[in-house]
Design a protein around this motif. Structure first.
Motif, PDB file in Angstrom:
ATOM      1  N   TRP A 123       0.909  -1.144  -0.042  1.00  0.00           N
ATOM      2  CA  TRP A 123      -0.024   0.075  -0.066  1.00  0.00           C
ATOM      3  C   TRP A 123       0.947   1.255   0.106  1.00  0.00           C
ATOM      4  CZ3 TRP A 123      -4.673   1.293  -1.021  1.00  0.00           C
ATOM      5  CH2 TRP A 123      -5.070   2.593  -0.806  1.00  0.00           C
ATOM      6  N   ILE A 124       0.433   2.108  -0.690  1.00  0.00           N
ATOM      7  CA  ILE A 124       1.178   3.521  -1.041  1.00  0.00           C
ATOM      8  C   ILE A 124       0.372   4.673  -0.288  1.00  0.00           C
ATOM      9  CG2 ILE A 124       2.326   5.030  -2.262  1.00  0.00           C
ATOM     10  CD1 ILE A 124       2.603   3.106  -4.476  1.00  0.00           C
ATOM     11  N   ASN A 125       0.966   5.365   0.577  1.00  0.00           N
ATOM     12  CA  ASN A 125       0.194   6.438   1.144  1.00  0.00           C
ATOM     13  C   ASN A 125       0.239   7.646   0.306  1.00  0.00           C
ATOM     14  OD1 ASN A 125      -0.614   5.376   3.719  1.00  0.00           O
ATOM     15  ND2 ASN A 125       1.530   5.343   4.456  1.00  0.00           N
ATOM     16  N   GLY A 126      -0.706   8.362  -0.029  1.00  0.00           N
ATOM     17  CA  GLY A 126      -0.596   9.539  -0.772  1.00  0.00           C
ATOM     18  C   GLY A 126      -1.876   9.715  -1.613  1.00  0.00           C
ATOM     19  N   THR A 127      -1.870  10.508  -2.649  1.00  0.00           N
ATOM     20  CA  THR A 127      -2.941  10.886  -3.596  1.00  0.00           C
ATOM     21  C   THR A 127      -2.375  10.582  -4.692  1.00  0.00           C
ATOM     22  OG1 THR A 127      -4.546  12.351  -4.001  1.00  0.00           O
ATOM     23  CG2 THR A 127      -2.499  13.266  -3.461  1.00  0.00           C
ATOM     24  N   THR A 128      -3.606  10.454  -5.965  1.00  0.00           N
ATOM     25  CA  THR A 128      -3.034  10.485  -7.417  1.00  0.00           C
ATOM     26  C   THR A 128      -2.553  11.814  -7.675  1.00  0.00           C
ATOM     27  OG1 THR A 128      -5.268  10.981  -7.943  1.00  0.00           O
ATOM     28  CG2 THR A 128      -4.740   8.726  -7.632  1.00  0.00           C
ATOM     29  N   LEU A 129      -1.828  12.008  -8.836  1.00  0.00           N
ATOM     30  CA  LEU A 129      -1.386  13.264  -9.237  1.00  0.00           C
ATOM     31  C   LEU A 129      -2.462  14.059  -9.937  1.00  0.00           C
ATOM     32  CD1 LEU A 129       0.729  15.228 -10.173  1.00  0.00           C
ATOM     33  CD2 LEU A 129       1.310  13.954 -12.319  1.00  0.00           C
ATOM     34  N   GLU A 130      -3.432  13.325 -10.548  1.00  0.00           N
ATOM     35  CA  GLU A 130      -4.635  13.939 -11.018  1.00  0.00           C
ATOM     36  C   GLU A 130      -5.315  14.832  -9.914  1.00  0.00           C
ATOM     37  OE1 GLU A 130      -7.990  12.505 -14.210  1.00  0.00           O
ATOM     38  OE2 GLU A 130      -8.003  11.274 -12.199  1.00  0.00           O
ATOM     39  N   ASP A 131      -5.555  14.062  -8.612  1.00  0.00           N
ATOM     40  CA  ASP A 131      -6.468  14.835  -7.561  1.00  0.00           C
ATOM     41  C   ASP A 131      -5.501  16.034  -7.165  1.00  0.00           C
ATOM     42  OD1 ASP A 131      -8.512  12.897  -7.821  1.00  0.00           O
ATOM     43  OD2 ASP A 131      -7.702  11.743  -6.163  1.00  0.00           O
ATOM     44  N   TRP A 132      -3.900  15.665  -6.911  1.00  0.00           N
ATOM     45  CA  TRP A 132      -3.224  16.710  -6.556  1.00  0.00           C
ATOM     46  C   TRP A 132      -3.409  17.973  -7.302  1.00  0.00           C
ATOM     47  CZ3 TRP A 132       0.772  19.557  -8.361  1.00  0.00           C
ATOM     48  CH2 TRP A 132       1.401  20.464  -7.568  1.00  0.00           C
ATOM     49  N   ILE A 133      -3.588  17.834  -8.727  1.00  0.00           N
ATOM     50  CA  ILE A 133      -3.465  18.677  -9.679  1.00  0.00           C
ATOM     51  C   ILE A 133      -4.871  19.553  -9.556  1.00  0.00           C
ATOM     52  CG2 ILE A 133      -3.843  19.575 -12.141  1.00  0.00           C
ATOM     53  CD1 ILE A 133      -1.861  17.198 -12.828  1.00  0.00           C
ATOM     54  N   CYS A 134      -5.912  19.000  -9.440  1.00  0.00           N
ATOM     55  CA  CYS A 134      -7.385  19.551  -9.298  1.00  0.00           C
ATOM     56  C   CYS A 134      -7.196  20.311  -8.068  1.00  0.00           C
ATOM     57  CB  CYS A 134      -8.471  18.526  -9.201  1.00  0.00           C
ATOM     58  SG  CYS A 134      -8.617  17.428 -10.722  1.00  0.00           S
ATOM     59  N   LEU A 135      -6.638  19.821  -6.936  1.00  0.00           N
ATOM     60  CA  LEU A 135      -6.658  20.669  -5.731  1.00  0.00           C
ATOM     61  C   LEU A 135      -5.951  21.907  -6.003  1.00  0.00           C
ATOM     62  CD1 LEU A 135      -7.583  20.601  -2.795  1.00  0.00           C
ATOM     63  CD2 LEU A 135      -5.263  19.519  -2.181  1.00  0.00           C
ATOM     64  N   ASN A 136      -4.650  21.839  -6.443  1.00  0.00           N
ATOM     65  CA  ASN A 136      -3.612  22.971  -6.746  1.00  0.00           C
ATOM     66  C   ASN A 136      -4.139  24.066  -7.571  1.00  0.00           C
ATOM     67  OD1 ASN A 136      -1.227  23.813  -5.886  1.00  0.00           O
ATOM     68  ND2 ASN A 136      -0.512  23.430  -8.170  1.00  0.00           N
ATOM     69  N   HIS A 137      -5.019  23.612  -8.491  1.00  0.00           N
ATOM     70  CA  HIS A 137      -5.502  24.610  -9.396  1.00  0.00           C
ATOM     71  C   HIS A 137      -7.418  24.948  -9.082  1.00  0.00           C
ATOM     72  CE1 HIS A 137      -2.303  25.055 -12.247  1.00  0.00           C
ATOM     73  NE2 HIS A 137      -2.064  23.742 -11.837  1.00  0.00           N
ATOM     74  N   LYS A 138      -7.723  24.548  -7.956  1.00  0.00           N
ATOM     75  CA  LYS A 138      -9.085  24.578  -7.591  1.00  0.00           C
ATOM     76  C   LYS A 138      -9.639  25.999  -7.473  1.00  0.00           C
ATOM     77  CE  LYS A 138     -12.524  23.060  -4.216  1.00  0.00           C
ATOM     78  NZ  LYS A 138     -12.607  22.388  -2.891  1.00  0.00           N
ATOM     79  N   MET A 237      -0.159  19.552 -15.204  1.00  0.00           N
ATOM     80  CA  MET A 237       0.467  20.223 -13.807  1.00  0.00           C
ATOM     81  C   MET A 237       0.446  21.743 -13.855  1.00  0.00           C
ATOM     82  SD  MET A 237       3.215  17.529 -12.981  1.00  0.00           S
ATOM     83  CE  MET A 237       3.780  18.209 -11.633  1.00  0.00           C
ATOM     84  N   PHE A 238       1.085  22.291 -15.052  1.00  0.00           N
ATOM     85  CA  PHE A 238       1.220  23.824 -15.103  1.00  0.00           C
ATOM     86  C   PHE A 238       0.160  24.562 -15.413  1.00  0.00           C
ATOM     87  CE2 PHE A 238       5.955  22.163 -15.939  1.00  0.00           C
ATOM     88  CZ  PHE A 238       6.268  22.836 -14.828  1.00  0.00           C
ATOM     89  N   THR A 239      -0.723  23.902 -16.234  1.00  0.00           N
ATOM     90  CA  THR A 239      -2.089  24.695 -16.576  1.00  0.00           C
ATOM     91  C   THR A 239      -3.294  24.318 -15.919  1.00  0.00           C
ATOM     92  OG1 THR A 239      -2.619  23.433 -18.364  1.00  0.00           O
ATOM     93  CG2 THR A 239      -0.912  25.077 -18.986  1.00  0.00           C
TER      94      THR A 239
END
Length: 414
Positions: A123-138, A237-239
């Motif tokens: 098991w890996i603790n963390g979040t998917t990059l897709e969710d991270w991007i959505c949160l960062n650009h929310k 990630m950038f846009t």
């Protein structure tokens, strides 16, 4: 000796029983979603599609997990197609092969229980990059954007964080390539990041489409495809936006060939990037998305990581030099600039220059359909001639004043 062998056999049988019991308990969650809170905390479904992934607490350490938790991945269909079975087995085999890679989670077991194929992964603790991007650009959250220079650039502190994460992803991909494997299905859903860790550790998952690299050439098709997908990920990630006209996933789905028409135009892509990041970052991302061409500037994921490292080191000076950055990819028309009317301007200029010479009485009538730019042409000619000795007057026949006699001439002299 026989007694020792018997004890070992008993231990093995006990481990297998524990493993089977834990696995079957996990499978029971799928049919008992209304189980107790305690059960759901120890064992729950975290993904449900063609495959089903269970989060399971391995309290007895049956599987040898590093975290005390495992992910059991099984096929959701009771009668799955052969391709799905092959992909699941391939994910286990490739994960085992890459067991020495820090960018890959450990493959712990492969089982077939009650006719259901399944693999057990750490098991890996963390979040998917897709969710991270959505949160960062929310939208509506504390904005990571600065609206100076009339367009929303990413603030330097947030840009540095994204660049560091991009470098970690590039290095993870390079580690896989160096081990002789191509991912073949890289996208933001196949990357797990630990956002709570300052180092932003990266793990790559979803290796069902992965393959061994038979060609050690850095320009092999598999490597270039992974690098191109890396460019798509960095663009996202950038846009915070997808570079394709339709669904991003259709482009990254195994078996779906690249369709250039799915991409937005190059001008649109460049505009979207340069409105967010400095030009040097935009060039990097565009170069990666063109990685399928033989002339792309990045030979490997390691080259990408080095370039990102260089940008991070010099980010302060890059940002200070980008204060006056032009947004590329967007058509800009200077005020007062006239296009394609040079011959007509020359006729007007020549007619005015002949005023005062012998037999040089001239009247120039500019005609044409409504909206073609007659008034703009005359005004442009007036600006050119105003510094000379010519006294320039003009009048316009208005469609709504057709009943007024010589209305244009009257307008010119009044």
């Amino acid at each position: 000796v026989n007694q020792d062998c018997g004890n070992k056999q008993t231990d093995i049988d006990s481990d297998v029983d524990d493993l089977s019991s834990l696995f079957l308990d996990a499978l029971s969650v799928a049919s008992d979603v209304s189980g107790s809170t305690e059960q759901n905390e120890q064992m729950k479904i975290v993904h449900n599609g063609t495959t089903r992934i269970y989060f399971v607490c391995d309290s007895k350490n049956v599987f040898g997990s590093c975290t005390g938790f495992v992910a059991i991945k099984s096929l959701a269909d009771e009668f799955p197609g052969e391709e799905l079975v092959i992909r699941l087995k391939n994910e286990y085999d490739i994960s085992k092969f890459l067991s020495h890679c820090s960018a890959i989670r450990a493959a712990l077991a492969e089982r077939r229980m009650d006719g259901i194929e399944a693999i057990v992964l750490d098991w890996i603790n963390g979040t998917t990059l897709e969710d991270w991007i959505c949160l960062n650009h929310k939208k509506g959250s504390s904005s990571p954007l600065s609206t100076s220079n009339c367009f929303a650039t990413i603030r330097e502190s947030n840009l540095k964080m994204i660049l560091q994460l991009a470098r970690n992803i590039s290095n993870a991909l390079d580690e896989i390539h160096s081990a002789g494997v191509a991912h073949n299905n890289l996208n933001s859903q196949k990357i797990i990041i630990d956002a709570k860790d300052d180092s932003m550790m990266v793990k790559m998952i979803g290796l069902g489409s992965a393959s061994h690299l038979t060609d050690k050439n850095e320009h092999s098709i598999e490597r270039r495809k992974d690098i191109q997908h890396l460019g798509v990920i960095l663009f996202h990630m950038f846009t915070g936006q997808c570079p394709f006209r339709r669904n991003c996933d259709s482009y990254l789905t195994p078996g779906v060939e690249k369709n250039d028409k799915a991409l937005q135009s190059k001008n649109q892509l460049v505009y979207m990037l340069t409105s967010k990041v400095p030009l040097v970052v935009a060039k990097l991302v565009m170069g990666l998305m063109e990685a399928e061409t033989s002339t792309h500037p990045y030979r490997s994921a390691k080259d990408v990581g080095r370039e990102l490292d260089s940008i991070i080191v010099h980010l302060e000076s890059i940002m200070s030099n980008s204060d006056e950055q032009t947004i590329f990819g967007r058509l800009q028309f200077p005020i007062g600039k006239l296009y394609g009317r040079d011959p007509h301007v020359s006729i007007l200029r020549d007619a005015c220059n002949k005023i005062g010479t012998c037999n040089a009485s001239k009247i120039v009538i500019v005609s044409g359909c409504s909206g073609v730019g007659k008034s703009s042409l005359v005004k442009h000619a007036q600006q050119i001639l105003k510094n000379g000795t010519t006294h320039f007057i003009s009048g316009k026949f208005d469609q709504l004043k057709q009943m007024e006699l010589l209305s244009a001439i009257d307008t010119a002299f009044t």
